[in-house]
Every structure is written in structure tokens, then in C-alpha cells.
Design a protein around this motif. Structure first.
Motif, PDB file in Angstrom:
ATOM      1  N   MET A 168       0.815  -1.215   0.000  1.00 48.84           N
ATOM      2  CA  MET A 168       0.000   0.000   0.000  1.00 48.84           C
ATOM      3  C   MET A 168       0.853   1.272   0.000  1.00 48.84           C
ATOM      4  SD  MET A 168      -3.079  -0.899  -0.257  1.00 48.84           S
ATOM      5  CE  MET A 168      -4.022  -2.379  -0.108  1.00 48.84           C
ATOM      6  N   ASP A 169       1.964   1.254   0.696  1.00 55.79           N
ATOM      7  CA  ASP A 169       2.833   2.435   0.711  1.00 55.79           C
ATOM      8  C   ASP A 169       3.417   2.696  -0.671  1.00 55.79           C
ATOM      9  OD1 ASP A 169       2.440   3.026   3.415  1.00 55.79           O
ATOM     10  OD2 ASP A 169       4.047   1.672   4.038  1.00 55.79           O
ATOM     11  N   GLN A 170       3.777   1.632  -1.380  1.00 54.13           N
ATOM     12  CA  GLN A 170       4.303   1.793  -2.735  1.00 54.13           C
ATOM     13  C   GLN A 170       3.235   2.374  -3.658  1.00 54.13           C
ATOM     14  OE1 GLN A 170       5.900  -1.856  -4.354  1.00 54.13           O
ATOM     15  NE2 GLN A 170       6.792  -0.837  -6.111  1.00 54.13           N
ATOM     16  N   LEU A 171       2.014   1.871  -3.543  1.00 55.29           N
ATOM     17  CA  LEU A 171       0.916   2.410  -4.355  1.00 55.29           C
ATOM     18  C   LEU A 171       0.634   3.869  -3.989  1.00 55.29           C
ATOM     19  CD1 LEU A 171      -1.540  -0.632  -4.333  1.00 55.29           C
ATOM     20  CD2 LEU A 171      -0.159   0.184  -6.261  1.00 55.29           C
ATOM     21  N   ALA A 172       0.562   4.157  -2.700  1.00 55.08           N
ATOM     22  CA  ALA A 172       0.289   5.526  -2.253  1.00 55.08           C
ATOM     23  C   ALA A 172       1.369   6.489  -2.719  1.00 55.08           C
ATOM     24  CB  ALA A 172       0.161   5.564  -0.731  1.00 55.08           C
ATOM     25  N   GLY A 173       2.609   6.011  -2.809  1.00 54.03           N
ATOM     26  CA  GLY A 173       3.718   6.846  -3.244  1.00 54.03           C
ATOM     27  C   GLY A 173       3.622   7.292  -4.693  1.00 54.03           C
ATOM     28  N   MET A 174       2.736   6.684  -5.453  1.00 57.50           N
ATOM     29  CA  MET A 174       2.547   7.068  -6.859  1.00 57.50           C
ATOM     30  C   MET A 174       1.681   8.317  -7.006  1.00 57.50           C
ATOM     31  SD  MET A 174       1.752   3.434  -8.641  1.00 57.50           S
ATOM     32  CE  MET A 174       2.991   2.192  -8.893  1.00 57.50           C
ATOM     33  N   PHE A 175       0.977   8.693  -5.948  1.00 61.77           N
ATOM     34  CA  PHE A 175      -0.029   9.744  -6.059  1.00 61.77           C
ATOM     35  C   PHE A 175       0.506  11.135  -5.733  1.00 61.77           C
ATOM     36  CE2 PHE A 175      -2.601   6.050  -6.184  1.00 61.77           C
ATOM     37  CZ  PHE A 175      -3.729   6.414  -6.888  1.00 61.77           C
ATOM     38  N   LYS A 176      -0.084  12.113  -6.393  1.00 60.95           N
ATOM     39  CA  LYS A 176       0.247  13.518  -6.182  1.00 60.95           C
ATOM     40  C   LYS A 176      -0.230  13.978  -4.815  1.00 60.95           C
ATOM     41  CE  LYS A 176      -1.620  15.967  -9.296  1.00 60.95           C
ATOM     42  NZ  LYS A 176      -2.165  16.821 -10.356  1.00 60.95           N
ATOM     43  N   ASN A 177      -1.446  13.580  -4.462  1.00 59.04           N
ATOM     44  CA  ASN A 177      -2.060  14.033  -3.225  1.00 59.04           C
ATOM     45  C   ASN A 177      -2.431  12.827  -2.364  1.00 59.04           C
ATOM     46  OD1 ASN A 177      -3.735  15.026  -1.199  1.00 59.04           O
ATOM     47  ND2 ASN A 177      -4.686  16.540  -2.534  1.00 59.04           N
ATOM     48  N   PRO A 178      -1.767  12.637  -1.229  1.00 56.24           N
ATOM     49  CA  PRO A 178      -2.055  11.461  -0.391  1.00 56.24           C
ATOM     50  C   PRO A 178      -3.462  11.453   0.201  1.00 56.24           C
ATOM     51  CG  PRO A 178      -0.542  12.951   0.728  1.00 56.24           C
ATOM     52  CD  PRO A 178      -0.729  13.488  -0.659  1.00 56.24           C
ATOM     53  N   ASP A 179      -4.173  12.588   0.126  1.00 60.83           N
ATOM     54  CA  ASP A 179      -5.547  12.644   0.630  1.00 60.83           C
ATOM     55  C   ASP A 179      -6.574  12.323  -0.449  1.00 60.83           C
ATOM     56  OD1 ASP A 179      -4.732  13.384   3.211  1.00 60.83           O
ATOM     57  OD2 ASP A 179      -4.546  15.475   2.577  1.00 60.83           O
ATOM     58  N   LYS A 180      -6.106  12.119  -1.679  1.00 62.59           N
ATOM     59  CA  LYS A 180      -7.018  11.847  -2.795  1.00 62.59           C
ATOM     60  C   LYS A 180      -6.529  10.650  -3.600  1.00 62.59           C
ATOM     61  CE  LYS A 180      -8.629  16.583  -3.241  1.00 62.59           C
ATOM     62  NZ  LYS A 180      -8.817  17.723  -4.113  1.00 62.59           N
ATOM     63  N   ILE A 181      -6.373   9.522  -2.930  1.00 62.97           N
ATOM     64  CA  ILE A 181      -5.924   8.304  -3.601  1.00 62.97           C
ATOM     65  C   ILE A 181      -7.138   7.539  -4.100  1.00 62.97           C
ATOM     66  CG2 ILE A 181      -4.744   6.096  -3.299  1.00 62.97           C
ATOM     67  CD1 ILE A 181      -2.920   7.501  -1.271  1.00 62.97           C
ATOM     68  N   ILE A 182      -7.208   7.368  -5.418  1.00 57.99           N
ATOM     69  CA  ILE A 182      -8.338   6.696  -6.052  1.00 57.99           C
ATOM     70  C   ILE A 182      -7.792   5.559  -6.902  1.00 57.99           C
ATOM     71  CG2 ILE A 182     -10.316   6.971  -7.579  1.00 57.99           C
ATOM     72  CD1 ILE A 182     -10.023  10.061  -6.893  1.00 57.99           C
ATOM     73  N   ILE A 183      -8.183   4.333  -6.567  1.00 56.16           N
ATOM     74  CA  ILE A 183      -7.676   3.156  -7.278  1.00 56.16           C
ATOM     75  C   ILE A 183      -8.829   2.291  -7.754  1.00 56.16           C
ATOM     76  CG2 ILE A 183      -6.253   1.075  -7.139  1.00 56.16           C
ATOM     77  CD1 ILE A 183      -4.608   2.445  -4.953  1.00 56.16           C
ATOM     78  N   GLY A 184      -8.870   2.054  -9.045  1.00 57.49           N
ATOM     79  CA  GLY A 184      -9.801   1.097  -9.626  1.00 57.49           C
ATOM     80  C   GLY A 184      -9.124  -0.259  -9.638  1.00 57.49           C
ATOM     81  N   ASP A 185      -9.594  -1.156  -8.816  1.00 53.89           N
ATOM     82  CA  ASP A 185      -9.001  -2.478  -8.639  1.00 53.89           C
ATOM     83  C   ASP A 185      -9.833  -3.480  -9.432  1.00 53.89           C
ATOM     84  OD1 ASP A 185      -7.600  -4.660  -7.681  1.00 53.89           O
ATOM     85  OD2 ASP A 185      -8.513  -4.598  -5.683  1.00 53.89           O
ATOM     86  N   ILE A 186      -9.635  -3.508 -10.733  1.00 50.00           N
ATOM     87  CA  ILE A 186     -10.480  -4.286 -11.638  1.00 50.00           C
ATOM     88  C   ILE A 186     -10.486  -5.776 -11.300  1.00 50.00           C
ATOM     89  CG2 ILE A 186     -10.912  -4.877 -14.064  1.00 50.00           C
ATOM     90  CD1 ILE A 186     -11.249  -1.866 -13.237  1.00 50.00           C
ATOM     91  N   LYS A 187      -9.351  -6.296 -10.892  1.00 44.17           N
ATOM     92  CA  LYS A 187      -9.227  -7.731 -10.629  1.00 44.17           C
ATOM     93  C   LYS A 187      -9.340  -8.096  -9.147  1.00 44.17           C
ATOM     94  CE  LYS A 187      -8.710  -8.794 -14.886  1.00 44.17           C
ATOM     95  NZ  LYS A 187      -9.651  -9.626 -15.602  1.00 44.17           N
ATOM     96  N   GLY A 188      -9.664  -7.139  -8.294  1.00 46.03           N
ATOM     97  CA  GLY A 188      -9.858  -7.424  -6.880  1.00 46.03           C
ATOM     98  C   GLY A 188      -8.598  -7.887  -6.173  1.00 46.03           C
ATOM     99  N   MET A 189      -7.486  -7.284  -6.486  1.00 43.20           N
ATOM    100  CA  MET A 189      -6.205  -7.692  -5.897  1.00 43.20           C
ATOM    101  C   MET A 189      -5.930  -7.074  -4.534  1.00 43.20           C
ATOM    102  SD  MET A 189      -3.661  -7.714  -9.235  1.00 43.20           S
ATOM    103  CE  MET A 189      -2.403  -7.012  -8.225  1.00 43.20           C
ATOM    104  N   LEU A 190      -6.484  -5.911  -4.270  1.00 40.22           N
ATOM    105  CA  LEU A 190      -6.160  -5.200  -3.035  1.00 40.22           C
ATOM    106  C   LEU A 190      -7.024  -5.656  -1.867  1.00 40.22           C
ATOM    107  CD1 LEU A 190      -5.821  -1.540  -4.360  1.00 40.22           C
ATOM    108  CD2 LEU A 190      -4.011  -3.227  -4.026  1.00 40.22           C
ATOM    109  N   ASP A 191      -6.445  -5.658  -0.703  1.00 37.48           N
ATOM    110  CA  ASP A 191      -7.177  -5.922   0.528  1.00 37.48           C
ATOM    111  C   ASP A 191      -7.938  -4.648   0.886  1.00 37.48           C
ATOM    112  OD1 ASP A 191      -7.570  -5.697   3.476  1.00 37.48           O
ATOM    113  OD2 ASP A 191      -6.682  -7.701   3.468  1.00 37.48           O
ATOM    114  N   ARG A 192      -9.248  -4.720   0.872  1.00 36.45           N
ATOM    115  CA  ARG A 192     -10.066  -3.514   1.100  1.00 36.45           C
ATOM    116  C   ARG A 192      -9.844  -2.881   2.462  1.00 36.45           C
ATOM    117  NH1 ARG A 192     -16.019  -3.928  -1.609  1.00 36.45           N
ATOM    118  NH2 ARG A 192     -15.279  -3.794  -3.738  1.00 36.45           N
ATOM    119  N   GLU A 193      -9.731  -3.686   3.499  1.00 30.91           N
ATOM    120  CA  GLU A 193      -9.513  -3.144   4.848  1.00 30.91           C
ATOM    121  C   GLU A 193      -8.184  -2.412   4.926  1.00 30.91           C
ATOM    122  OE1 GLU A 193     -10.106  -5.941   8.011  1.00 30.91           O
ATOM    123  OE2 GLU A 193     -12.021  -6.604   7.186  1.00 30.91           O
TER     124      GLU A 193
END
Length: 141
Positions: free
Chosen positions: A104-129
Motif C-alpha cells: 500500500m505504501d508503494q501504491l500511495a507513493g505514486m499519487f500527487k495528493n495522499p488525501d485523494k488516492i483513487i484506485i480502480g481495482d479491476i481484478k480485486g487484488m487489493l485488501d479492502r480493509e
């Protein structure tokens, strides 16, 4: 599917007060299926085209696709993972093993604004919690 995915991303961005035109959207995966270099019949190109129609800049990474084939058949220049930065949105379109190991930290590091992280997880790979704990707005098909 491409239109639905693109429009859902746009709606989520609007709800988080993100500008659409000129936004940077990362796309993880371009191939037809996971862990395979086959680009034939990929529907990811439909998502990319629709986002570009909204004025988004789409940066595409694929751990398996051949760069020359992506350029030749679809006019898409593949990006390195390091180039996926300062993003406004991210779509995980193909469940490559290379993406399953991203935290999650690696994914979050891709974003411009850490308060506006929007990810479309088409294949359901991410743990929602876990995504919720990182204040990520995630959605699945």
C-alpha cells in the motif's frame, strides 16, 4: 467494460474534487490476461481511449508486454513503474504477479495528493480493509 471502468474512475475523481482534464491516470497492465505477454484482444485499450477522451493523460505500465508490440499495434508507449508518479488516479487492470507484490505504501507513493488516492481495482487484488486504513478510495467491478 472499458466505458464503465473509465466513467467510474471519472466519477470517483469528481467526488474527491479532482480535476479531470489534464489529470494523470496510471494503468497497471495492458495484456489480455495476467502473467502473459499476449496483447491480442486486450480490452484495456478501450479504457485508455475513453480516459483520453476526457482529457486525461494515461501512463501505462505492463510487466510482461513487449514495448514494440504495444507501440505497433495500439500506439501506446509503455512507461516504467518509476514514471508512474504524481498520479491523480490508478487502475489495476491486469492481475500480474508483479503487481500483487506491491504494498500500500508503494501504491500511495505514486499519487500527487495522499488525501485523494483513487484506485480502480479491476481484478480485486487489493485488501479492502488495508486500503481503507491508508485512506484509499478503491472500487472493483
Amino acid at each position: 467494460m472499458g466505458s464503465y471502468v473509465a466513467r467510474t474512475m471519472i466519477k470517483k475523481m469528481i467526488r474527491r474534487s479532482c480535476a479531470i482534464k489534464g489529470s494523470r491516470i496510471g494503468m497497471l497492465g495492458l495484456t489480455f490476461k495476467e502473467n502473459c505477454p499476449d496483447l491480442r484482444n486486450t480490452r484495456v485499450t478501450d479504457i485508455i481511449a475513453e480516459l483520453e477522451e476526457f482529457g486525461c493523460e494515461v501512463l501505462v505500465h505492463d510487466a510482461y508486454a513487449d514495448k514494440k508490440e504495444a507501440r505497433k499495434y495500439y500506439g501506446i508507449d509503455l512507461n516504467s513503474l518509476e514514471e508512474l508518479k504524481e498520479l491523480d488516479g490508478l487502475i489495476i487492470a491486469v492481475a500480474h504477479d508483479a503487481y500483487k507484490h506491491m504494498d500500500m505504501d508503494q501504491l500511495a507513493g505514486m499519487f500527487k495528493n495522499p488525501d485523494k488516492i483513487i484506485i480502480g481495482d479491476i481484478k480485486g487484488m487489493l485488501d479492502r480493509e488495508e486500503a481503507d486504513e491508508h485512506n484509499m478510495c478503491t472500487w472493483r467491478l
